[in-house]
Design an enzyme around this catalytic site. Structure first.
Site, PDB file in Angstrom:
ATOM      1  N   GLN A   1       0.800  -1.216   0.000  1.00  0.00           N
ATOM      2  CA  GLN A   1       0.000   0.000   0.000  1.00  0.00           C
ATOM      3  C   GLN A   1       0.837   1.272   0.000  1.00  0.00           C
ATOM      4  O   GLN A   1       0.354   2.329  -0.425  1.00  0.00           O
ATOM      5  CB  GLN A   1      -0.930   0.015   1.220  1.00  0.00           C
ATOM      6  CG  GLN A   1      -2.020  -1.041   1.174  1.00  0.00           C
ATOM      7  CD  GLN A   1      -2.960  -0.937   2.351  1.00  0.00           C
ATOM      8  OE1 GLN A   1      -2.677  -1.473   3.419  1.00  0.00           O
ATOM      9  NE2 GLN A   1      -4.065  -0.244   2.183  1.00  0.00           N
TER      10      GLN A   1
ATOM     11  N   ARG B   1       3.935   0.095  13.202  1.00  0.00           N
ATOM     12  CA  ARG B   1       3.668  -1.262  12.724  1.00  0.00           C
ATOM     13  C   ARG B   1       3.621  -1.240  11.202  1.00  0.00           C
ATOM     14  O   ARG B   1       2.850  -0.499  10.603  1.00  0.00           O
ATOM     15  CB  ARG B   1       2.333  -1.762  13.290  1.00  0.00           C
ATOM     16  CG  ARG B   1       1.927  -3.140  12.792  1.00  0.00           C
ATOM     17  CD  ARG B   1       0.660  -3.644  13.494  1.00  0.00           C
ATOM     18  NE  ARG B   1       0.224  -4.894  12.890  1.00  0.00           N
ATOM     19  CZ  ARG B   1      -0.805  -5.014  12.047  1.00  0.00           C
ATOM     20  NH1 ARG B   1      -1.537  -3.947  11.741  1.00  0.00           N
ATOM     21  NH2 ARG B   1      -1.123  -6.174  11.531  1.00  0.00           N
TER      22      ARG B   1
ATOM     23  N   HIS C   1       1.174  -9.326   4.700  1.00  0.00           N
ATOM     24  CA  HIS C   1      -0.016  -8.495   4.591  1.00  0.00           C
ATOM     25  C   HIS C   1      -0.537  -8.589   3.152  1.00  0.00           C
ATOM     26  O   HIS C   1      -0.515  -7.615   2.407  1.00  0.00           O
ATOM     27  CB  HIS C   1       0.299  -7.054   4.978  1.00  0.00           C
ATOM     28  CG  HIS C   1      -0.910  -6.232   5.309  1.00  0.00           C
ATOM     29  ND1 HIS C   1      -1.009  -5.466   6.445  1.00  0.00           N
ATOM     30  CD2 HIS C   1      -2.095  -6.065   4.654  1.00  0.00           C
ATOM     31  CE1 HIS C   1      -2.174  -4.843   6.462  1.00  0.00           C
ATOM     32  NE2 HIS C   1      -2.856  -5.196   5.382  1.00  0.00           N
TER      33      HIS C   1
ATOM     34  N   ASN D   1      -1.555 -10.743   8.724  1.00  0.00           N
ATOM     35  CA  ASN D   1      -2.542  -9.703   8.986  1.00  0.00           C
ATOM     36  C   ASN D   1      -3.861 -10.087   8.334  1.00  0.00           C
ATOM     37  O   ASN D   1      -3.932 -10.295   7.119  1.00  0.00           O
ATOM     38  CB  ASN D   1      -2.082  -8.358   8.413  1.00  0.00           C
ATOM     39  CG  ASN D   1      -3.052  -7.237   8.753  1.00  0.00           C
ATOM     40  OD1 ASN D   1      -3.035  -6.705   9.854  1.00  0.00           O
ATOM     41  ND2 ASN D   1      -3.945  -6.902   7.811  1.00  0.00           N
ATOM     42  N   GLU D   2      -4.885 -10.220   9.157  1.00  0.00           N
ATOM     43  CA  GLU D   2      -6.248 -10.480   8.699  1.00  0.00           C
ATOM     44  C   GLU D   2      -6.377 -11.667   7.739  1.00  0.00           C
ATOM     45  O   GLU D   2      -6.744 -11.507   6.581  1.00  0.00           O
ATOM     46  CB  GLU D   2      -6.847  -9.231   8.047  1.00  0.00           C
ATOM     47  CG  GLU D   2      -7.043  -8.080   9.004  1.00  0.00           C
ATOM     48  CD  GLU D   2      -7.857  -6.943   8.391  1.00  0.00           C
ATOM     49  OE1 GLU D   2      -8.376  -7.098   7.272  1.00  0.00           O
ATOM     50  OE2 GLU D   2      -7.960  -5.884   9.048  1.00  0.00           O
TER      51      GLU D   2
ATOM     52  N   ASN E   1      -7.826  -6.467  14.761  1.00  0.00           N
ATOM     53  CA  ASN E   1      -8.206  -5.341  13.909  1.00  0.00           C
ATOM     54  C   ASN E   1      -9.716  -5.179  13.947  1.00  0.00           C
ATOM     55  O   ASN E   1     -10.462  -6.162  13.833  1.00  0.00           O
ATOM     56  CB  ASN E   1      -7.779  -5.566  12.457  1.00  0.00           C
ATOM     57  CG  ASN E   1      -6.278  -5.574  12.269  1.00  0.00           C
ATOM     58  OD1 ASN E   1      -5.526  -5.332  13.208  1.00  0.00           O
ATOM     59  ND2 ASN E   1      -5.835  -5.842  11.070  1.00  0.00           N
TER      60      ASN E   1
ATOM     61  N   TYR F   1     -13.038  -2.275  12.819  1.00  0.00           N
ATOM     62  CA  TYR F   1     -13.489  -1.012  12.227  1.00  0.00           C
ATOM     63  C   TYR F   1     -14.953  -0.723  12.546  1.00  0.00           C
ATOM     64  O   TYR F   1     -15.273   0.271  13.161  1.00  0.00           O
ATOM     65  CB  TYR F   1     -13.264  -1.028  10.710  1.00  0.00           C
ATOM     66  CG  TYR F   1     -11.807  -0.954  10.315  1.00  0.00           C
ATOM     67  CD1 TYR F   1     -11.236   0.247   9.938  1.00  0.00           C
ATOM     68  CD2 TYR F   1     -10.993  -2.076  10.326  1.00  0.00           C
ATOM     69  CE1 TYR F   1      -9.903   0.342   9.582  1.00  0.00           C
ATOM     70  CE2 TYR F   1      -9.657  -2.009   9.980  1.00  0.00           C
ATOM     71  CZ  TYR F   1      -9.119  -0.800   9.601  1.00  0.00           C
ATOM     72  OH  TYR F   1      -7.792  -0.721   9.260  1.00  0.00           O
TER      73      TYR F   1
ATOM     74  N   GLU G   1      -5.402  -2.475  14.355  1.00  0.00           N
ATOM     75  CA  GLU G   1      -5.916  -1.567  13.318  1.00  0.00           C
ATOM     76  C   GLU G   1      -7.261  -1.027  13.775  1.00  0.00           C
ATOM     77  O   GLU G   1      -8.088  -1.770  14.312  1.00  0.00           O
ATOM     78  CB  GLU G   1      -6.122  -2.259  11.960  1.00  0.00           C
ATOM     79  CG  GLU G   1      -4.873  -2.479  11.147  1.00  0.00           C
ATOM     80  CD  GLU G   1      -5.195  -3.006   9.745  1.00  0.00           C
ATOM     81  OE1 GLU G   1      -6.286  -2.713   9.209  1.00  0.00           O
ATOM     82  OE2 GLU G   1      -4.360  -3.728   9.185  1.00  0.00           O
TER      83      GLU G   1
ATOM     84  N   TRP H   1      -5.129   3.199  12.086  1.00  0.00           N
ATOM     85  CA  TRP H   1      -4.842   2.943  10.681  1.00  0.00           C
ATOM     86  C   TRP H   1      -5.280   4.154   9.881  1.00  0.00           C
ATOM     87  O   TRP H   1      -6.427   4.558   9.958  1.00  0.00           O
ATOM     88  CB  TRP H   1      -5.607   1.697  10.208  1.00  0.00           C
ATOM     89  CG  TRP H   1      -5.164   1.251   8.851  1.00  0.00           C
ATOM     90  CD1 TRP H   1      -5.738   1.570   7.640  1.00  0.00           C
ATOM     91  CD2 TRP H   1      -4.049   0.410   8.557  1.00  0.00           C
ATOM     92  NE1 TRP H   1      -5.049   0.995   6.621  1.00  0.00           N
ATOM     93  CE2 TRP H   1      -4.001   0.269   7.149  1.00  0.00           C
ATOM     94  CE3 TRP H   1      -3.073  -0.223   9.325  1.00  0.00           C
ATOM     95  CZ2 TRP H   1      -3.014  -0.492   6.505  1.00  0.00           C
ATOM     96  CZ3 TRP H   1      -2.111  -0.975   8.691  1.00  0.00           C
ATOM     97  CH2 TRP H   1      -2.088  -1.111   7.306  1.00  0.00           C
TER      98      TRP H   1
ATOM     99  N   GLU I   1      -5.521   1.757  -1.528  1.00  0.00           N
ATOM    100  CA  GLU I   1      -6.506   1.048  -0.712  1.00  0.00           C
ATOM    101  C   GLU I   1      -7.037  -0.180  -1.444  1.00  0.00           C
ATOM    102  O   GLU I   1      -8.220  -0.303  -1.752  1.00  0.00           O
ATOM    103  CB  GLU I   1      -7.635   2.001  -0.307  1.00  0.00           C
ATOM    104  CG  GLU I   1      -8.631   1.439   0.690  1.00  0.00           C
ATOM    105  CD  GLU I   1      -7.996   0.772   1.895  1.00  0.00           C
ATOM    106  OE1 GLU I   1      -8.513  -0.271   2.314  1.00  0.00           O
ATOM    107  OE2 GLU I   1      -6.987   1.282   2.415  1.00  0.00           O
ATOM    108  N   TRP I   2      -6.109  -1.097  -1.781  1.00  0.00           N
ATOM    109  CA  TRP I   2      -6.432  -2.387  -2.378  1.00  0.00           C
ATOM    110  C   TRP I   2      -7.344  -2.242  -3.602  1.00  0.00           C
ATOM    111  O   TRP I   2      -7.045  -1.420  -4.481  1.00  0.00           O
ATOM    112  CB  TRP I   2      -6.994  -3.332  -1.309  1.00  0.00           C
ATOM    113  CG  TRP I   2      -6.067  -3.447  -0.134  1.00  0.00           C
ATOM    114  CD1 TRP I   2      -6.281  -2.975   1.125  1.00  0.00           C
ATOM    115  CD2 TRP I   2      -4.744  -4.016  -0.115  1.00  0.00           C
ATOM    116  NE1 TRP I   2      -5.186  -3.227   1.939  1.00  0.00           N
ATOM    117  CE2 TRP I   2      -4.236  -3.863   1.210  1.00  0.00           C
ATOM    118  CE3 TRP I   2      -3.931  -4.647  -1.063  1.00  0.00           C
ATOM    119  CZ2 TRP I   2      -2.966  -4.320   1.598  1.00  0.00           C
ATOM    120  CZ3 TRP I   2      -2.677  -5.097  -0.677  1.00  0.00           C
ATOM    121  CH2 TRP I   2      -2.214  -4.932   0.619  1.00  0.00           C
TER     122      TRP I   2
END
Length: 551
Positions: free
Chosen positions: A103, A160, A206, A254-255, A386, A388, A465, A513, A520-521
């Site tokens: 990213q 991180r 990631h 990660n995730e 993480n 949101y 996150e 984050w 953003e992917w």
């Protein structure tokens, strides 16, 4: 509620970082010549928190205009006085920011880096919004010295970030081998962080699998893929041996939920739809990822643990709250949590996949051997989480014909397997981010933290996150005045503090984050999660109000 619930409910005022924001709001956050010099010429825009709508112009008022009572102020002062740290959190609480390699780094072929599945995916027509790619991103590969100076100016002490496997290693036709220019870059970067007094917390993976391993070693989606496990263990060992003396905390993955379900289930993320199977793909990929995690942790503890540091894995979930008290909705919400978070956490903390998944999925859910279960149990020194957003859930039974007539609307699918439907209430939608899936629901974090405490015995936990998105096309002037992000962070950290002091959850740290706006992917550059605004045309960095608030 989303806005100033502590006033509306007559509860004690959340303290820092919120209290610090309240104290500082009378003036403007500015940077003088000395600060500009520390940035190496990077632009800084000052903003008024009153102008952002976070606080009203009148002292003692919230953004909604509610007057704080004398009792509320007195209570807030008492809380601060009695806590170990003036910001209302434990004195050794970790505050940090995070990023991910693909990213932000750019330099798609610098340091002899080879392609990852995200290089290929982002260059696939129609895969990413706007046809965007991470070829340049934030160009951190070339601007890292200035970015470390930026972190220092912001007072950041914990950072991180992830390594790019494709930069650390390259394919020699038979296996992945060390890529010395890439290793040297990460070594220099870690030295720079160390010199600046910034502690490094590093993620091994990631989402950016080397394309060569996808093509020649079967990727994560091939059943019982010993070849990918061997490659990941070798990569982890290399990272531990060459970089470990300067890393405080390691995260293996990660995730996993995100890249297994959305990458190998729906295909909205790399490697994409040609490799996606929503019936079995997530479960097969997830199984391989868990075994790779266990192998990496074993390598760490056998070869690198003596150098200090800790190791774990970061998982994610949006909290799922039953819409009603009906038993079927309560059970549906619990299944939704299990299919999301417990799927990856139960094997580590409780010994196997959740019983509900075993009972429902049958042979579609792979099984562990006794030795594999032994290697997984206890394979995390902490609980990485993480989070949101949140939603309500209602039961959505599949019926007796589910899976019996594939192609006629009853085909087995990860999304239907747990028999629950997620819903967002109108109240949740009152404050919406630029990301279609993200609404500010602070109470969901507190409920989630308590759920983790109950299910896993209150392990030491880090929120790794938590963040808020704004539109990618916003101007720098609008971008740095990010009142919605300040509100989000203030309300979420307030609920986190309540989880610590009122619910007894052992939360040790919080990473917002993200440090920078970035790629953003699959959404490309259409959304901004950074606490620092990135002008992609010039690569100039502009700290936002949220960065000043968190500092």
């Amino acid at each position: 509620r989303i806005q100033d619930s502590w006033v509306e409910r007559g509860q004690r005022m959340p303290t820092a970082p919120y209290a610090a924001l309240h104290r500082q709001s009378a003036g403007r956050l500015t940077n003088g010549p000395a600060a500009a010099a520390a940035f190496g010429g990077l632009a800084v825009i000052s903003v008024s928190l009153v102008a952002l709508g976070v606080l009203t112009a009148s002292a003692g008022h919230t953004k909604a205009g509610a007057v704080l009572s004398a009792n509320a102020v007195e209570s807030a002062n008492a809380v601060e006085a009695n806590d170990a740290c003036a910001n209302g959190f434990p004195a050794d609480f970790v505050w940090g920011l995070g990023t991910a390699a693909y990213q932000i780094e750019g330099g798609w072929n610098a340091t002899n880096r080879s392609p990852s599945i995200w290089d290929v995916f982002s260059h696939t027509k129609g895969a990413v919004a706007g046809g965007d790619t991470g070829d340049v991103a934030d160009d951190v590969i070339h601007r890292w010295r200035d970015d470390i100076a930026l972190m220092s100016e912001l007072g950041l002490k914990h950072y991180r970030f992830s390594l790019s496997w494709s930069r650390m290693m390259s394919w020699d036709g038979h296996s992945m081998v060390p890529n010395e220019p890439g290793i040297a870059w990460y070594s220099d970067f870690l030295d720079g962080l160390l010199e600046a007094g910034i502690t490094a917390h590093v993620t091994l993976y990631h989402w950016d699998l080397p394309q060569a391993l996808h093509e020649h070693r079967g990727g994560w989606h091939t059943p019982d893929n010993e070849r990918i496990l061997t490659e990941f263990e070798a990569y982890a060992t290399l990272a531990f041996e060459r970089l470990g003396s300067r890393v405080a905390t390691w995260f293996t993955f990660n995730e996993p939920w995100t890249f297994t379900v959305l990458g190998y289930g729906s295909g909205s993320k790399a490697p994409g739809k040609p490799y996606a199977d929503v019936r079995t793909g997530p479960y097969l990929a997830g199984h391989n990822v868990l075994l790779a995690h266990a192998a990496a942790v074993r390598a760490f503890r056998e070869t690198a643990a003596a150098s200090g540091g800790a190791i774990g894995i970061t998982n994610n979930i949006d909290w799922r709250e039953p819409l009603t008290a009906a038993p079927e909705d309560v059970a549906a919400a619990e299944r939704a949590r299990e299919w999301w978070l417990a799927w990856f956490c139960d094997p580590i903390w409780r010994g196997d996949y959740p019983p509900s998944m075993r009972a429902s999925l049958g042979e579609r859910l792979p099984t562990f051997t006794p030795s594999e279960l032994e290697s997984l149990q206890g394979s995390a020194d902490f609980f990485g989480l993480n989070h949101y957003g949140s939603s309500f859930v209602v039961a959505q039974p599949n019926g007796k014909h589910y899976g019996k007539h594939y192609g006629e609307g009853n085909g087995e699918s990860y999304w239907r397997d747990y028999e629950a439907l997620a819903l967002h209430s109108e109240e949740m939608k009152e404050e919406a981010a630029a990301s279609a899936w993200l609404y500010s629901v602070p109470w969901g974090l507190r409920k989630l933290l308590s759920w983790v405490k109950r299910r896993y015995g209150n392990p030491p936990l880090y929120v790794t996150e938590n963040g808020w998105s704004t539109p990618g096309n916003e101007s720098v002037e609008a971008g740095v005045a990010d009142g919605s992000r300040v509100r989000f962070l203030a309300n979420y950290t307030s609920e986190l503090r309540r989880a610590i002091y009122e619910d007894g959850v052992d939360v040790r740290g919080y990473y917002a984050w993200s440090l920078l706006d970035n790629f953003e992917w699959e959404m490309g550059y259409s959304e901004r999660f950074g606490l620092v605004y990135t002008d992609y045309a010039t690569q100039r960095r502009h700290p936002k109000a949220s960065a000043r608030w968190l500092a």
